[in-house]
Design a protein around this motif. Structure first.
Motif, PDB file in Angstrom:
ATOM      1  N   VAL A 125       0.827  -1.211   0.000  1.00 28.68           N
ATOM      2  CA  VAL A 125       0.000   0.000   0.000  1.00 28.68           C
ATOM      3  C   VAL A 125       0.860   1.259   0.000  1.00 28.68           C
ATOM      4  O   VAL A 125       0.526   2.251  -0.658  1.00 28.68           O
ATOM      5  CB  VAL A 125      -0.948  -0.005   1.219  1.00 28.68           C
ATOM      6  CG1 VAL A 125      -1.844   1.224   1.209  1.00 28.68           C
ATOM      7  CG2 VAL A 125      -1.778  -1.275   1.245  1.00 28.68           C
ATOM      8  N   LEU A 126       1.966   1.237   0.739  1.00 35.22           N
ATOM      9  CA  LEU A 126       2.765   2.441   0.936  1.00 35.22           C
ATOM     10  C   LEU A 126       3.188   3.116  -0.372  1.00 35.22           C
ATOM     11  O   LEU A 126       3.091   4.347  -0.497  1.00 35.22           O
ATOM     12  CB  LEU A 126       3.992   2.100   1.799  1.00 35.22           C
ATOM     13  CG  LEU A 126       4.697   3.276   2.475  1.00 35.22           C
ATOM     14  CD1 LEU A 126       3.738   4.065   3.347  1.00 35.22           C
ATOM     15  CD2 LEU A 126       5.882   2.768   3.300  1.00 35.22           C
ATOM     16  N   PRO A 127       3.657   2.373  -1.389  1.00 34.81           N
ATOM     17  CA  PRO A 127       4.056   3.053  -2.637  1.00 34.81           C
ATOM     18  C   PRO A 127       2.885   3.646  -3.414  1.00 34.81           C
ATOM     19  O   PRO A 127       3.075   4.549  -4.237  1.00 34.81           O
ATOM     20  CB  PRO A 127       4.736   1.939  -3.443  1.00 34.81           C
ATOM     21  CG  PRO A 127       5.015   0.840  -2.478  1.00 34.81           C
ATOM     22  CD  PRO A 127       3.946   0.927  -1.453  1.00 34.81           C
TER      23      PRO A 127
ATOM     24  N   MET B  58      -9.999   1.133  -6.008  1.00 31.26           N
ATOM     25  CA  MET B  58      -8.882   0.418  -6.628  1.00 31.26           C
ATOM     26  C   MET B  58      -7.624   0.511  -5.765  1.00 31.26           C
ATOM     27  O   MET B  58      -6.824  -0.428  -5.713  1.00 31.26           O
ATOM     28  CB  MET B  58      -8.610   0.981  -8.018  1.00 31.26           C
ATOM     29  CG  MET B  58      -9.676   0.649  -9.041  1.00 31.26           C
ATOM     30  SD  MET B  58      -9.988  -1.141  -9.160  1.00 31.26           S
ATOM     31  CE  MET B  58      -8.352  -1.738  -9.595  1.00 31.26           C
ATOM     32  N   ALA B  59      -7.457   1.619  -5.056  1.00 36.00           N
ATOM     33  CA  ALA B  59      -6.302   1.742  -4.163  1.00 36.00           C
ATOM     34  C   ALA B  59      -6.360   0.677  -3.079  1.00 36.00           C
ATOM     35  O   ALA B  59      -5.343   0.081  -2.694  1.00 36.00           O
ATOM     36  CB  ALA B  59      -6.249   3.134  -3.546  1.00 36.00           C
TER      37      ALA B  59
ATOM     38  N   GLY C 122     -14.207   6.056  -1.185  1.00 36.66           N
ATOM     39  CA  GLY C 122     -14.060   4.818  -1.957  1.00 36.66           C
ATOM     40  C   GLY C 122     -13.381   3.730  -1.137  1.00 36.66           C
ATOM     41  O   GLY C 122     -13.781   2.558  -1.174  1.00 36.66           O
ATOM     42  N   VAL C 123     -12.347   4.116  -0.375  1.00 30.93           N
ATOM     43  CA  VAL C 123     -11.666   3.140   0.490  1.00 30.93           C
ATOM     44  C   VAL C 123     -12.627   2.633   1.564  1.00 30.93           C
ATOM     45  O   VAL C 123     -12.694   1.427   1.842  1.00 30.93           O
ATOM     46  CB  VAL C 123     -10.410   3.770   1.131  1.00 30.93           C
ATOM     47  CG1 VAL C 123      -9.748   2.775   2.075  1.00 30.93           C
ATOM     48  CG2 VAL C 123      -9.430   4.220   0.058  1.00 30.93           C
TER      49      VAL C 123
ATOM     50  N   GLY D  40      -8.427   5.195   4.700  1.00 30.40           N
ATOM     51  CA  GLY D  40      -8.701   6.239   3.716  1.00 30.40           C
ATOM     52  C   GLY D  40      -8.329   7.633   4.167  1.00 30.40           C
ATOM     53  O   GLY D  40      -8.161   8.542   3.333  1.00 30.40           O
ATOM     54  N   ALA D  41      -8.149   7.842   5.480  1.00 30.33           N
ATOM     55  CA  ALA D  41      -7.863   9.180   6.000  1.00 30.33           C
ATOM     56  C   ALA D  41      -6.607   9.813   5.391  1.00 30.33           C
ATOM     57  O   ALA D  41      -6.599  11.019   5.097  1.00 30.33           O
ATOM     58  CB  ALA D  41      -7.755   9.128   7.527  1.00 30.33           C
ATOM     59  N   PRO D  42      -5.501   9.061   5.185  1.00 25.33           N
ATOM     60  CA  PRO D  42      -4.308   9.699   4.605  1.00 25.33           C
ATOM     61  C   PRO D  42      -4.558  10.339   3.243  1.00 25.33           C
ATOM     62  O   PRO D  42      -3.935  11.361   2.916  1.00 25.33           O
ATOM     63  CB  PRO D  42      -3.307   8.547   4.503  1.00 25.33           C
ATOM     64  CG  PRO D  42      -3.722   7.594   5.573  1.00 25.33           C
ATOM     65  CD  PRO D  42      -5.210   7.675   5.603  1.00 25.33           C
TER      66      PRO D  42
END
Length: 674
Positions: A269-271, A377-378, A300-301, A417-419
């Motif tokens: 997830v990080l990248p 999609m993320a 969306g997340v 999703g907050a970030p």
């Protein structure tokens, strides 16, 4: 060159993450309420409130005589809405296999010389409505006023004068939704013992209505050798929030959100985060619009996680699976195994592979709908890392109420999703996002370890329920664990053989060897279980102090002395849980005919002398026989001057030794060591 994630920064994040997921794992396993874990810190009578319970003790007669048997009424009066567990609690299946009940107990630690307790008559429990599981159920309990009778016999030689009795009453009070911390009342009763020559006169009776339910034969015998349960203090120094209340739900949401935020630190997830945020801000054109699009991406997340949680919430709402899970050992155990697999998967044993088409999706984030799908999609692209966590949560969340399930999954989505929303508002923070490296891999591995911790809860609960239903399995669970891992090894051998070789003979020979190994260990464990079941059923038909011919009796010096006085043949098998040779000899010789048939006769009392720990009493007995290790088999007979002792033996040797012990011949058979 990649910029490694500084471990100092990550360590601070990881402290919060570890605490969050540990609490979350505990919540998954422990939201089903347990009587021993629910605390109320308000003391009885505090602030003028009615106490949960009050106790007193009353003797049936104020003046007694030597040789009398008197009754002492132990009264436990509950406050409005409260009740206590009965002396022998019966836990409904709706409460699950891990529910702990604290029974009501009575001890008499202080007795005058010449008096002894001969029995206790407990009142029958009554059904009360409780709401421990979110739905009303009937629980057998002691509501209102409970009166138990302690029967005390006075010796004819008891000294005249005042006689004081000290009584301890321990119980746990509950209302319809929670239970208080267990408490103990110290009670005392004093009666006057009249001198033998004094005129009798009319007896002085105390509160006759209190003794209206006393039955002359209603007192159950007291086993003085049975251990007295002790009340252990709680680990918690504060009142835990009710998980079904608003504060508990808020805590659950915040913990879930923190766990979701930390999932962003995994290498899958990080990248993605800076790429998605930079794409979004480029399409936005203005800071205000970037915030709006970032909000849609975060939604969306959240939507991804909500959709995942909905099916399990529906199942929980419709079927109340907590009863099925914790009431059925194989379901609980299977969930534990599934979560183990998820934990090992996230630690790298195997991986989730998404189709290549998932990585080729090229969405435009210049509209709210595009940003919303962008967020979905993320989350999807992070599945190879946290998909195992999803699997573990789906298995564990089945025990939660539907509302709690949705709070957990919504919290995970909000945290993850907050970030996107924060970085969309402050794009400059993207440069401060750490890069993937060993530390982010560590986060993923620790997620796996925490999943294993959650799995341990389910495996333990499943085994506990299994042993509760079939107590004799406690003697053979170790072998079934061996069989489980041998089965896993056999499956792995078969799978890898087909993967690494093209030759035909290994594909035939290796699976055959694997099947043979599995069949052998399962047959061994099953055979051992059948023997344990037979011994258990024989012992259950007797009292704890009765010697059972033909079944393996647990050794104590007192029980062995009683057996020696019976004039029967005694067989003592010195063994230990860690002694494989001991187990093999018992299973291959002692538990098979012709030896088994001889041991099953009425003139033979077999003893299993446990030497598993250094403090076991079996070691002293073994050393008295001049032996220093296990396995050792000692056969005693009425006419034998000394026992016949073997460290290794065959069926014919044991049968011959039993024959000589029966006949009283002192000569040792071939193979005797001393």
């Amino acid at each position: 060159m990649e910029k490694p994630l500084k471990f100092g920064v990550l360590s601070r994040l990881w402290i919060g993450f570890a605490g969050a997921l540990v609490v979350l794992a505990g919540t998954v396993g422990d939201v089903t309420p347990r009587a021993s874990a629910q605390l109320e810190t308000g003391e009885a009578g505090e602030g003028g409130r009615e106490p949960a319970a009050a106790a007193r003790a009353v003797a049936q007669k104020s003046v007694v005589r030597p040789g009398d048997t008197i009754a002492i009424a132990v009264v436990l009066k509950h406050g409005k809405g409260f009740h206590s567990w009965p002396n022998k609690p019966v836990i409904p299946k709706e409460l699950g296999g891990d529910f702990t009940a604290i029974p009501t107990t009575i001890e008499v630690p202080g007795l005058p010389a010449g008096a002894r307790v001969v029995g206790i008559q407990w009142p029958p429990p009554r059904a009360v409505k409780v709401n421990f599981t979110g739905a009303p159920i009937d629980l057998m309990s002691y509501p209102g006023q409970m009166v138990a009778y302690v029967a005390v016999a006075l010796d004819p030689t008891i000294k005249p004068g005042p006689a004081a009795f000290q009584i301890k009453l321990s119980h746990q009070a509950c209302n319809d939704s929670t239970c208080l911390q267990p408490e103990t009342f110290d009670l005392s009763v004093t009666v006057e013992v009249a001198a033998p020559g004094e005129p009798r006169g009319a007896p002085t009776l105390n509160e006759p209505d209190l003794f209206k339910d006393l039955k002359p034969s209603g007192a159950a015998p007291v086993d003085a050798s049975s251990p007295v349960p002790t009340m252990r203090p709680s680990l918690f120094l504060f009142e835990l929030p009710d998980p079904s209340g608003p504060i508990g739900m808020l805590v659950l949401f915040l913990v879930s959100a923190l766990a979701g935020a930390v999932m962003n630190l995994t290498p899958c997830v990080l990248p993605i985060i800076p790429i998605k945020v930079m794409t979004l801000t480029q399409h936005a054109g203005s800071p205000g619009r970037a915030v709006i699009l970032g909000l849609w991406m975060a939604l969306g997340v959240v939507c991804f996680w909500v959709v995942i949680g909905l099916p399990m919430a529906f199942v929980s709402f419709s079927l109340d699976p907590s009863r099925l899970i914790f009431g059925t050992w194989w379901v609980t155990l299977s969930l534990g195994v599934i979560i183990v697999a998820m934990g090992l998967g996230i630690m790298g044993l195997f991986s989730i592979q998404l189709p290549q088409s998932a990585y080729l999706v090229n969405l435009k984030a210049d509209t709210p709908w595009g940003s919303f799908v962008f967020g979905i999609m993320a989350a999807v692209l992070g599945l190879p890392c946290f998909g195992f966590v999803v699997g573990g949560l789906l298995a564990g969340a089945a025990t939660l109420p539907a509302v709690a399930i949705m709070i957990v999954f919504t919290g995970l989505g909000v945290g993850m999703g907050a970030p996107y929303l924060v970085l969309a508002a402050k794009p400059g923070l993207v440069e401060k996002i750490p890069r993937t490296g060993p530390a982010s891999e560590l986060v993923k591995q620790m997620m796996g370890l925490l999943l294993l911790a959650a799995a341990a809860f389910f495996v333990g609960a499943g085994l506990k329920t299994l042993v509760h239903e079939k107590p004799y399995l406690s003697e053979t669970l170790g072998w079934w664990a061996v069989a489980f891992f041998i089965t896993i090894a056999a499956l792995w051998l078969t799978l890898r053989t087909f993967q690494v070789t093209k030759a035909t003979w290994p594909k035939v020979v290796m699976p055959a060897l694997a099947a043979l190994a599995v069949a052998g260990i399962v047959a061994f464990a099953n055979d051992w279980t059948n023997v344990a079941r037979e011994d258990y059923l024989r012992r259950r038909a007797t009292t704890s102090d009765t010697l059972v011919p033909g079944a393996w009796n647990s050794y104590t010096p007192e029980r062995f002395k009683k057996a020696a006085e019976s004039g029967k043949v005694i067989v003592a098998d010195f063994t230990a849980d860690w002694c494989i040779i001991c187990k093999s000899l018992k299973r291959g010789v002692l538990d098979r005919d012709p030896v088994h048939a001889e041991l099953a006769k009425d003139d033979v009392i077999p003893f299993e002398v446990d030497c598993s720990s250094n403090s076991a009493p079996g070691w002293k007995f073994l050393n008295e026989l001049g032996q220093t290790g296990v396995p050792t088999l000692a056969i005693f007979g009425p006419g034998l001057e000394r026992p016949i002792i073997f460290n290794a033996y065959t069926p014919s040797m044991v049968v011959g030794a039993l024959a000589k012990a029966r006949s009283g011949i002192a000569a040792a058979p071939e193979g005797q060591l001393r």
